[in-house]
Design an enzyme around this catalytic site. Structure first.
Site, PDB file in Angstrom:
ATOM      1  N   GLU A 174       0.832  -1.203   0.000  1.00 13.64           N
ATOM      2  CA  GLU A 174       0.000   0.000   0.000  1.00 13.64           C
ATOM      3  C   GLU A 174       0.874   1.264   0.000  1.00 13.64           C
ATOM      4  O   GLU A 174       1.888   1.341   0.714  1.00 13.64           O
ATOM      5  CB  GLU A 174      -0.873  -0.027   1.251  1.00 13.64           C
ATOM      6  CG  GLU A 174      -1.755   1.175   1.475  1.00 13.64           C
ATOM      7  CD  GLU A 174      -2.560   1.061   2.766  1.00 13.64           C
ATOM      8  OE1 GLU A 174      -3.507   1.845   2.943  1.00 13.64           O
ATOM      9  OE2 GLU A 174      -2.234   0.189   3.606  1.00 13.64           O
TER      10      GLU A 174
ATOM     11  N   CYS B 220      -5.493  -2.941   1.914  1.00 15.32           N
ATOM     12  CA  CYS B 220      -5.385  -3.101   3.372  1.00 15.32           C
ATOM     13  C   CYS B 220      -6.746  -3.226   4.067  1.00 15.32           C
ATOM     14  O   CYS B 220      -7.363  -4.277   4.050  1.00 15.32           O
ATOM     15  CB  CYS B 220      -4.569  -1.948   3.955  1.00 15.32           C
ATOM     16  SG  CYS B 220      -3.869  -2.337   5.592  1.00 15.32           S
TER      17      CYS B 220
ATOM     18  N   LYS C 259      -9.237   2.886  -2.397  1.00 15.23           N
ATOM     19  CA  LYS C 259      -9.561   2.266  -1.106  1.00 15.23           C
ATOM     20  C   LYS C 259     -10.942   2.722  -0.638  1.00 15.23           C
ATOM     21  O   LYS C 259     -11.292   3.906  -0.723  1.00 15.23           O
ATOM     22  CB  LYS C 259      -8.491   2.650  -0.083  1.00 15.23           C
ATOM     23  CG  LYS C 259      -8.545   1.884   1.229  1.00 15.23           C
ATOM     24  CD  LYS C 259      -7.319   2.225   2.063  1.00 15.23           C
ATOM     25  CE  LYS C 259      -7.254   1.443   3.355  1.00 15.23           C
ATOM     26  NZ  LYS C 259      -6.028   1.739   4.130  1.00 15.23           N
TER      27      LYS C 259
END
Length: 541
Positions: free
Chosen positions: A41, A147, A111
């Site tokens: 990430e 994540c 994200k």
């Protein structure tokens, strides 16, 4: 499919260096036969970039370097994490991953779930985005996640207002889920990650490949330890722990089961990595440590040797007029065992000069902690002088138990550039010392066996001021890490007066911790950015 996992150690803000790491890993893995390569990430920026994201050109510079990365790709895709400018309403940026191939960015995935707990504050900088659809590659539907997007089900209340990315993936049935992560390590994190990956694999009936960052950035330690979870939910180890690696992984193979290292070895490796990267990334190569003959300074010195090499560590003992003989001899034995440079600087004259200078002000008062702390501050003064003179970072040696209750001296033993053990409870320090001796004595036996003492007054013992450390550490764990009230701690079987005393000390000494050197996080809740208690507050739980 053969997938290259670039488990790289990036530095926050070192955009050119990070780019070179990404490209070198991509080329190496492609040459080994990778059909697809993934990075952690925000690999271009380093994690966590925090307020760098708000600087004028930062996002534009990241964008330019992403284009350079994309231009270097062939038919083998590279999935790279980067901060993307948000040109619409909302926060300044997206936390994104770019699917790069054939010389350009083919697709950007953003994200969805932005953590705002513990050390995370992504909602301050990033705009959330809805979950993305699949990427079709070589006849397979690939889901790309970042994540936290896989963590929804482990704490659904936190994200109850957002769609669950895993549920979204499950609806269209991916053949593979990729996860680009920058997940800091702490006690118990492996089990949590395993549960997260297992849930995603089982719910989507698809394998999950998890690429984690490695290295230390400020107080956070990223352990790498990239993982693979087949559709049956078992968790397999792909990348090593606490070291950089480029791994070629074949999803058709049967990888090794996850390796469970001894807990104290994980602690040792975490502290070594955190210390090595903090010194290297801030421009230091050498360290100096004040050696008291006690367990904390001994363990700090051993960790420093493992991180920097014995030739780059200096130990200094600074005896006062009341120091015991074993404080010097145990320090000498430690230095000999570790092979570090050892020196002694007496502070009795400096302490006497300070007491004489203060005598007109202190006349008519009884000696107390003020006089005791002159010794600690004299040591801090001299150690900082050595640090400045030789460009050696001064490592403070206080542990989490002492920091919690204020059993430490501002501008004395708290002086320094990095607090190596500030998130390590005293009982864990002892366990770590025994582990460090597993292949031969490094920490002198007398240092481990003798009663701990600050040695700021004759015959002083820690238990003169504090409960036994096993009792203290359990109370601190309940109060600080688990958020228990005083009544709830008492209900666990502890004396009410003792609990009130310990909790009161924790609350009163917040001002000290705000002025402490940064420390390395190894527990679920460390002092520092993840624990934001006001200094001036009167709430009594």
């Amino acid at each position: 499919m053969k997938i290259g996992i670039a488990q790289i150690n990036t530095t926050v803000g070192a955009l050119r260096s990070n780019t070179e790491k990404i490209l070198n890993a991509y080329r190496e893995l492609r040459e080994q036969g990778a059909e697809l390569v993934i990075t952690p990430e925000l690999a271009v920026a380093g994690y966590p970039p925090r307020d760098l994201l708000l600087r004028g050109r930062f996002l534009a510079d990241c964008r330019d370097l992403l284009q350079e990365i994309a231009a270097a790709t062939t038919e083998v895709p590279l999935v790279v994490g980067f901060p993307e400018e948000n040109r619409g309403p909302g926060r300044a940026a997206y936390n994104s991953a770019a699917w790069c191939a054939e010389g350009k960015v083919q697709k950007v995935i953003r994200k969805s779930l932005l953590p705002t707990y513990d050390v995370f504050d992504e909602d301050r900088y990033f705009e959330p985005a809805p979950p993305e659809g699949p990427i079709l590659f070589r006849g397979k539907r690939i889901a790309v996640s970042i994540c936290e997007d896989l963590w929804y089900g482990l704490d659904g209340q936190r994200y109850s207002h957002r769609p669950d990315p895993v549920e979204h993936f499950a609806q269209w049935g991916p053949d593979l889920i990729l996860n680009l992560s920058a997940s800091p390590w702490h006690f118990g994190k492996r089990e949590l990650r395993g549960n997260m990956l297992r849930r995603a694999a089982e719910r989507c009936r698809a394998p999950v490949l998890y690429c984690n960052s490695v290295g230390g950035n400020d107080e956070l330690i990223f352990d790498g330890h990239s993982l693979y979870a087949p559709a049956d939910g078992t968790v397999r180890e792909v990348g090593p722990s606490f070291e950089e690696a480029q791994v070629l992984f074949d999803t058709e193979s049967d990888p090794s089961p996850e390796i469970r290292a001894p807990e104290m070895e994980d602690v040792r490796k975490a502290l070594v990595l955190g210390l090595r990267d903090y010194t290297r990334k801030t421009g230091f190569s050498k360290a100096v440590i004040g050696l008291s003959g006690g367990i904390d300074s001994a363990v700090t010195a051993a960790i420093a040797v493992d991180a920097l090499g014995a030739e780059n560590v200096r130990g200094i003992t600074l005896p006062s007029s009341i120091s015991s003989s074993h404080s010097v001899s145990d320090s000498e034995d430690l230095a000999r065992n570790l092979g570090i440079r050892f020196e002694s600087v007496a502070i009795a004259g400096l302490v006497e000069a300070a007491e004489e200078a203060l005598s007109p002000l202190f006349t008519g008062t009884d000696p107390n902690v003020a006089e005791e702390n002159i010794q600690a501050r004299a040591r801090g003064l001299l150690l900082m002088a050595v640090s400045n003179k030789f460009n050696e970072i001064l490592l403070t040696t206080g542990n989490k138990s002492e920091m919690a209750v204020g059993y430490c001296t501002l501008y004395g033993d708290m002086a320094g550039g990095l607090a190596v053990l500030s998130d390590v409870p005293k009982t864990t320090v002892y366990r770590l010392a025994e582990h460090l001796n597993i292949n031969g004595e490094r920490i002198p036996r007398n240092t481990i066996d003798k009663a701990p003492s600050a040695e700021l007054r004759p015959d002083q013992k820690d238990e003169d001021s504090l409960p036994p450390y096993p009792v203290l550490d359990r109370i601190l764990e309940l109060y600080i890490e688990q958020g228990y009230s005083r009544g709830e701690i008492v209900a666990e079987g502890f004396d009410p007066e003792l609990v009130a005393d310990v909790v009161g000390k924790v609350d009163r000494n917040e001002y000290k911790r705000k002025q402490a050197a940064p420390g390395l996080k190894i527990t679920p809740l460390a002092f520092g950015i993840g624990r934001r208690i006001p200094i001036v507050q009167k709430y009594v739980p």
